[in-house]
Design a protein around this motif. Structure first.
Motif, PDB file in Angstrom:
ATOM      1  N   LEU A 458       0.829  -1.204   0.000  1.00 17.38           N
ATOM      2  CA  LEU A 458       0.000   0.000   0.000  1.00 17.38           C
ATOM      3  C   LEU A 458       0.866   1.258   0.000  1.00 17.38           C
ATOM      4  CD1 LEU A 458      -2.805  -0.978   2.552  1.00 17.38           C
ATOM      5  CD2 LEU A 458      -2.932  -0.963   0.058  1.00 17.38           C
ATOM      6  N   GLN A 459       1.954   1.234   0.759  1.00 17.55           N
ATOM      7  CA  GLN A 459       2.831   2.397   0.804  1.00 17.55           C
ATOM      8  C   GLN A 459       3.482   2.637  -0.551  1.00 17.55           C
ATOM      9  OE1 GLN A 459       3.107   4.598   3.345  1.00 17.55           O
ATOM     10  NE2 GLN A 459       4.306   5.793   1.888  1.00 17.55           N
ATOM     11  N   ASP A 460       3.904   1.564  -1.222  1.00 16.92           N
ATOM     12  CA  ASP A 460       4.489   1.707  -2.557  1.00 16.92           C
ATOM     13  C   ASP A 460       3.474   2.261  -3.541  1.00 16.92           C
ATOM     14  OD1 ASP A 460       6.871   0.757  -1.629  1.00 16.92           O
ATOM     15  OD2 ASP A 460       6.627  -1.276  -2.414  1.00 16.92           O
ATOM     16  N   ALA A 461       2.211   1.814  -3.406  1.00 16.77           N
ATOM     17  CA  ALA A 461       1.170   2.321  -4.304  1.00 16.77           C
ATOM     18  C   ALA A 461       0.978   3.819  -4.114  1.00 16.77           C
ATOM     19  CB  ALA A 461      -0.146   1.583  -4.048  1.00 16.77           C
ATOM     20  N   ILE A 462       1.044   4.286  -2.857  1.00 20.39           N
ATOM     21  CA  ILE A 462       0.914   5.725  -2.591  1.00 20.39           C
ATOM     22  C   ILE A 462       2.120   6.476  -3.142  1.00 20.39           C
ATOM     23  CG2 ILE A 462       0.807   7.445  -0.753  1.00 20.39           C
ATOM     24  CD1 ILE A 462      -0.693   5.364   0.934  1.00 20.39           C
ATOM     25  N   THR A 463       3.309   5.897  -2.965  1.00 22.44           N
ATOM     26  CA  THR A 463       4.530   6.551  -3.432  1.00 22.44           C
ATOM     27  C   THR A 463       4.570   6.642  -4.949  1.00 22.44           C
ATOM     28  OG1 THR A 463       5.694   5.693  -1.485  1.00 22.44           O
ATOM     29  CG2 THR A 463       7.053   6.493  -3.310  1.00 22.44           C
ATOM     30  N   ASN A 464       4.067   5.606  -5.631  1.00 23.44           N
ATOM     31  CA  ASN A 464       4.078   5.602  -7.097  1.00 23.44           C
ATOM     32  C   ASN A 464       3.297   6.768  -7.672  1.00 23.44           C
ATOM     33  OD1 ASN A 464       5.619   3.321  -7.138  1.00 23.44           O
ATOM     34  ND2 ASN A 464       3.953   1.912  -7.614  1.00 23.44           N
ATOM     35  N   HIS A 465       2.236   7.165  -6.993  1.00 25.59           N
ATOM     36  CA  HIS A 465       1.425   8.275  -7.467  1.00 25.59           C
ATOM     37  C   HIS A 465       1.818   9.524  -6.691  1.00 25.59           C
ATOM     38  CE1 HIS A 465      -0.845   4.680  -8.593  1.00 25.59           C
ATOM     39  NE2 HIS A 465      -1.337   5.394  -9.577  1.00 25.59           N
ATOM     40  N   GLY A 466       2.671  10.334  -7.289  1.00 29.48           N
ATOM     41  CA  GLY A 466       3.193  11.512  -6.607  1.00 29.48           C
ATOM     42  C   GLY A 466       2.285  12.712  -6.711  1.00 29.48           C
ATOM     43  N   TYR A 467       0.987  12.478  -6.653  1.00 27.23           N
ATOM     44  CA  TYR A 467       0.046  13.593  -6.687  1.00 27.23           C
ATOM     45  C   TYR A 467      -1.079  13.305  -5.695  1.00 27.23           C
ATOM     46  CZ  TYR A 467      -2.358  10.352  -9.851  1.00 27.23           C
ATOM     47  OH  TYR A 467      -2.951   9.245 -10.408  1.00 27.23           O
ATOM     48  N   ASP A 468      -1.793  14.355  -5.320  1.00 29.36           N
ATOM     49  CA  ASP A 468      -2.838  14.235  -4.301  1.00 29.36           C
ATOM     50  C   ASP A 468      -4.240  14.203  -4.891  1.00 29.36           C
ATOM     51  OD1 ASP A 468      -1.001  14.394  -2.054  1.00 29.36           O
ATOM     52  OD2 ASP A 468      -0.736  16.496  -2.610  1.00 29.36           O
ATOM     53  N   LEU A 469      -4.411  14.714  -6.094  1.00 24.35           N
ATOM     54  CA  LEU A 469      -5.752  14.838  -6.657  1.00 24.35           C
ATOM     55  C   LEU A 469      -5.703  14.674  -8.163  1.00 24.35           C
ATOM     56  CD1 LEU A 469      -8.775  15.621  -6.204  1.00 24.35           C
ATOM     57  CD2 LEU A 469      -8.087  17.999  -6.580  1.00 24.35           C
ATOM     58  N   GLU A 470      -6.677  13.933  -8.686  1.00 22.51           N
ATOM     59  CA  GLU A 470      -6.823  13.787 -10.134  1.00 22.51           C
ATOM     60  C   GLU A 470      -8.226  14.253 -10.519  1.00 22.51           C
ATOM     61  OE1 GLU A 470      -7.392  10.062 -13.092  1.00 22.51           O
ATOM     62  OE2 GLU A 470      -5.437  10.150 -12.103  1.00 22.51           O
ATOM     63  N   ALA A 484      -4.180  26.944 -16.057  1.00 23.38           N
ATOM     64  CA  ALA A 484      -4.126  28.258 -15.415  1.00 23.38           C
ATOM     65  C   ALA A 484      -5.108  28.344 -14.249  1.00 23.38           C
ATOM     66  CB  ALA A 484      -4.419  29.349 -16.446  1.00 23.38           C
ATOM     67  N   ILE A 485      -6.309  27.773 -14.438  1.00 25.95           N
ATOM     68  CA  ILE A 485      -7.312  27.834 -13.372  1.00 25.95           C
ATOM     69  C   ILE A 485      -6.843  27.061 -12.140  1.00 25.95           C
ATOM     70  CG2 ILE A 485      -9.630  27.097 -12.727  1.00 25.95           C
ATOM     71  CD1 ILE A 485     -10.498  27.671 -15.592  1.00 25.95           C
ATOM     72  N   VAL A 486      -6.339  25.849 -12.367  1.00 30.34           N
ATOM     73  CA  VAL A 486      -5.929  25.008 -11.239  1.00 30.34           C
ATOM     74  C   VAL A 486      -4.677  25.561 -10.569  1.00 30.34           C
ATOM     75  CG1 VAL A 486      -5.227  22.689 -10.552  1.00 30.34           C
ATOM     76  CG2 VAL A 486      -6.985  22.985 -12.292  1.00 30.34           C
ATOM     77  N   ALA A 487      -3.740  26.070 -11.378  1.00 27.49           N
ATOM     78  CA  ALA A 487      -2.485  26.574 -10.810  1.00 27.49           C
ATOM     79  C   ALA A 487      -2.708  27.784  -9.921  1.00 27.49           C
ATOM     80  CB  ALA A 487      -1.513  26.915 -11.936  1.00 27.49           C
ATOM     81  N   ASN A 488      -3.775  28.534 -10.156  1.00 32.03           N
ATOM     82  CA  ASN A 488      -4.046  29.726  -9.357  1.00 32.03           C
ATOM     83  C   ASN A 488      -4.807  29.426  -8.071  1.00 32.03           C
ATOM     84  OD1 ASN A 488      -2.765  31.558 -11.093  1.00 32.03           O
ATOM     85  ND2 ASN A 488      -4.568  31.673 -12.419  1.00 32.03           N
ATOM     86  N   VAL A 489      -5.147  28.178  -7.846  1.00 32.25           N
ATOM     87  CA  VAL A 489      -5.829  27.816  -6.603  1.00 32.25           C
ATOM     88  C   VAL A 489      -4.808  27.839  -5.464  1.00 32.25           C
ATOM     89  CG1 VAL A 489      -7.078  26.003  -5.386  1.00 32.25           C
ATOM     90  CG2 VAL A 489      -7.551  26.440  -7.801  1.00 32.25           C
ATOM     91  N   PRO A 490      -5.090  28.520  -4.371  1.00 33.14           N
ATOM     92  CA  PRO A 490      -4.132  28.563  -3.251  1.00 33.14           C
ATOM     93  C   PRO A 490      -3.803  27.160  -2.739  1.00 33.14           C
ATOM     94  CG  PRO A 490      -5.870  30.205  -2.950  1.00 33.14           C
ATOM     95  CD  PRO A 490      -6.280  29.356  -4.123  1.00 33.14           C
ATOM     96  N   GLY A 491      -2.527  26.930  -2.523  1.00 34.85           N
ATOM     97  CA  GLY A 491      -2.081  25.641  -1.996  1.00 34.85           C
ATOM     98  C   GLY A 491      -1.636  24.658  -3.054  1.00 34.85           C
ATOM     99  N   VAL A 492      -1.905  24.956  -4.331  1.00 34.76           N
ATOM    100  CA  VAL A 492      -1.490  24.058  -5.403  1.00 34.76           C
ATOM    101  C   VAL A 492      -0.016  24.299  -5.709  1.00 34.76           C
ATOM    102  CG1 VAL A 492      -1.771  23.445  -7.830  1.00 34.76           C
ATOM    103  CG2 VAL A 492      -3.783  23.864  -6.407  1.00 34.76           C
TER     104      VAL A 492
END
Length: 609
Positions: A458-470, A484-492
């Motif tokens: 499970l940890q390897d599966a999480i590590t393989n995907h280096g992103y938090d949201l799709e 541009a829309i997503v990049a301007n969201v605070p915290g991204v």
């Protein structure tokens, strides 16, 4: 009147009642472990098949440009076709909480009162659902914490949000549980589809075949014939979906888990058998002189061996009487728990006869088999050897050399020397003791390894995907605008754009075939575009290389693709069908990607082309 030898056996049971009780408990624990898992396996496999087949699952689903009643009637009389029905699927979202959405798969049913294929069972509320409402699968009610009569926001690909009432609930054992897929399943009429702002034209033709409905080759032959006929009639076939015949989407997962638990139960039974053999060996060591006396007055080795084998059989039978009912009861309880997880109904908790036979034979024969060696050796002793027995066997690991060596070592406590000498006094007992400790330690280490391996997986599966949201869009969007829309969201911190499309890996003539279920999951194949600079997929490279900037018609497969491309390796060529057209790709690498369906990664240029 009881004969003297059986009187002796009863006396032995009374004298060694502590040791005998321990043997009974050890074997009963093994029978309990094996029995609980075997009975659960027998119940769940039978009930899972019963639940799934009760829905009359489609042998194949054709995604066409349009399906009307006249076409369905014509298909029903085609050779090899048992039944046909029209339907459709709308991919939507349901607002679980304020601004928290969950995927919603809406199955469109033409006539709820005359469902023939992929049927569902009505549980509560309205039937059929009125216009502007939907029936929700009972497991989905728990996932979104809803009840019949509640109103939830629903969005379809048109982008409009509608307030839809849950008018009732159904049980659909033909789909995977909602909590596992994090997807809700709804059932609506064509009029509700129009009310939601979507095209109400039904476009899925579901069929079942007559002959050998569980034979994949027979299904392929009939489907190919029907696909050719549909093409002659001028219908455009977008895709053909053929699920594994007669198997629930999560049947393989359930069988794997149960088989692993059965193996642990068998290990416990073997461990108890070794413990029994060790105790029998110790009991026989105490009765060497009694065996010699019985031989001196005329007893034969066969008679003495039969007496001790009867003692073990009696211990085994007692253990079966104790462990079998408890194991069956535990198996039924485990089955009820798994039935809730798999969203199936247990119509019967009856255990088949073969489970009882296996457990009875295991509880009696396994201890007898492991006890044969010690009993055979003990009963072969002669009267003269008994009279000459003074403790240490000169044959035990060449004890003369060992004891001579121990005698030459200075500075060792004599108590330790005596302990070592006694350890090697009985070679058979030593081997059984070591075997018992090794089996117990092996079982303990195996359980720890399985636990640790799963956590690492499970940890390897999480590590393989280096992103938090799709985020997946309902329709293609301009890349630069979306970034541009997503990049301007605070915290991204970082954002990348990918494209994806369903692909087929099998062909029946010129038709695309996907070995997947009607909902499009569990077995589908996806083609994805990634940039060569991609830093969000951190999968391990198993073979070949990764994609490069100038790669054209090249692909990197994840290791799950071996299920559809057996023995594929870097340098091979594969052909996929994307949007009905064959696409030839050269495999340049293979990566290890966990908890991900079969996927082919290509460059953005190749995907666009």
């Amino acid at each position: 009147m009881i004969s003297p030898r059986w009187q002796k056996m009863l006396r032995d049971l009374r004298i060694a009642q502590g040791r005998v009780l321990m043997m009974v408990i050890a074997i009963a624990v093994g029978i309990f472990g094996v029995g609980s898992m075997l009975s659960a396996y027998a119940i769940l496999t039978g009930e899972l098949n019963r639940n799934y087949l009760s829905t009359n699952p489609a042998s194949a689903s054709f995604e066409l440009d349009k399906v009307d009643d006249s076409l369905v009637d014509s298909v029903r009389v085609r050779p090899g076709i048992a039944n046909a029905e029209v339907g459709s699927i709308v991919i939507a979202r349901i607002e679980k909480k304020k601004d928290e959405w969950l995927p919603l798969l809406l199955f469109v049913v033409r006539d709820f009162n005359n469902m023939r294929i992929n049927t569902v069972k009505h549980e509560s509320g309205a039937w059929p659902p009125p216009k502007g409402s939907m029936l929700l699968e009972r497991n989905a009610l728990k996932v979104i914490n809803a009840k019949v009569g509640d109103v939830y926001g629903v969005k379809t690909p048109s982008g409009q949000k509608h307030e839809v009432r849950i008018s009732g609930s159904v049980h659909d054992p033909g789909v995977a549980p909602s909590w596992q897929e994090q997807t809700a399943y709804g059932y609506i009429t064509p009029s509700t589809v129009s009310w939601l702002g979507e095209n109400s034209t039904l476009h899925i033709l579901k069929v079942t075949i007559k002959d050998q409905p569980l034979n994949m080759m027979a299904i392929d032959h009939t489907v190919k014939d029907l696909a050719g006929w549909l093409k002659q009639k001028g219908h455009v076939i977008e895709e053909i979906r053929i699920p594994p015949p007669g198997r629930h989407p999560h049947q393989h997962l359930m069988e794997t888990v149960l088989m692993m638990l059965i193996i642990f139960g068998l290990m416990a039974l073997v461990l108890s058998a070794i413990l029994t053999a060790t105790m029998v060996r110790g009991l026989l060591a105490q009765q060497v002189r009694q065996i010699g006396i019985m031989k001196a007055i005329g007893a034969r080795s066969r008679q003495i061996a039969g007496q001790y084998l009867m003692l073990i059989a009696l211990v085994g039978a007692t253990a079966v009487i104790l462990g079998l009912p408890l194991g069956i009861a535990a198996g039924r309880g485990f089955s009820r728990m798994m039935a809730q997880l798999l969203n199936i109904r247990l119509y019967s908790e009856g255990v088949t006869v073969w489970v009882y036979v296996v457990l009875i034979l295991a509880g009696i024969l396994v201890p007898l088999i492991v006890g044969l060696g010690p009993i055979f050796r003990a009963t072969q002793i002669t009267v003269r050897e008994v009279l000459n027995d003074y403790g240490v066997s000169r044959k035990a690991f060449d004890s003369r050399r060992l004891f001579t060596l121990l005698g030459k070592i200075r500075g060792i406590d004599r108590t330790l020397v005596l302990a070592i000498r006694n350890t090697f006094r009985r070679r058979g007992r030593l081997l059984l003791t070591l075997g018992l400790l090794a089996a117990a330690g092996g079982m303990f280490i195996t359980s720890l390894n399985v636990k640790t391996a799963w956590e690492h997986y499970l940890q390897d599966a999480i590590t393989n995907h280096g992103y938090d949201l799709e985020i997946r869009f309902n329709r293609p969007e301009p890349q630069q605008k979306a970034l541009a829309i997503v990049a301007n969201v605070p915290g991204v911190k970082k954002v990348e754009s990918w494209s994806m499309a369903p692909a087929a890996v099998d062909r029946l003539g010129s038709f695309a075939v996907v070995r997947t279920y009607p909902d499009g999951g569990h077995g589908g194949f996806t083609i994805r575009s990634v940039s060569p600079e991609n830093n969000m997929l951190k999968s391990q490279l198993l073979e070949g290389r990764r994609l490069q900037q100038d790669d054209t018609n090249a692909t990197v497969l994840n290791h799950m693709s071996n299920a559809v491309f057996p023995n594929v390796k870097a340098g091979d060529s594969i052909t996929l069908l994307v949007n009905g057209k064959p696409v030839a790709l050269r495999v340049v690498g293979i990566v290890r990607e966990l908890l991900t369906p079969p996927t082919a990664y290509v460059s953005q240029y190749t995907f666009a082309k």
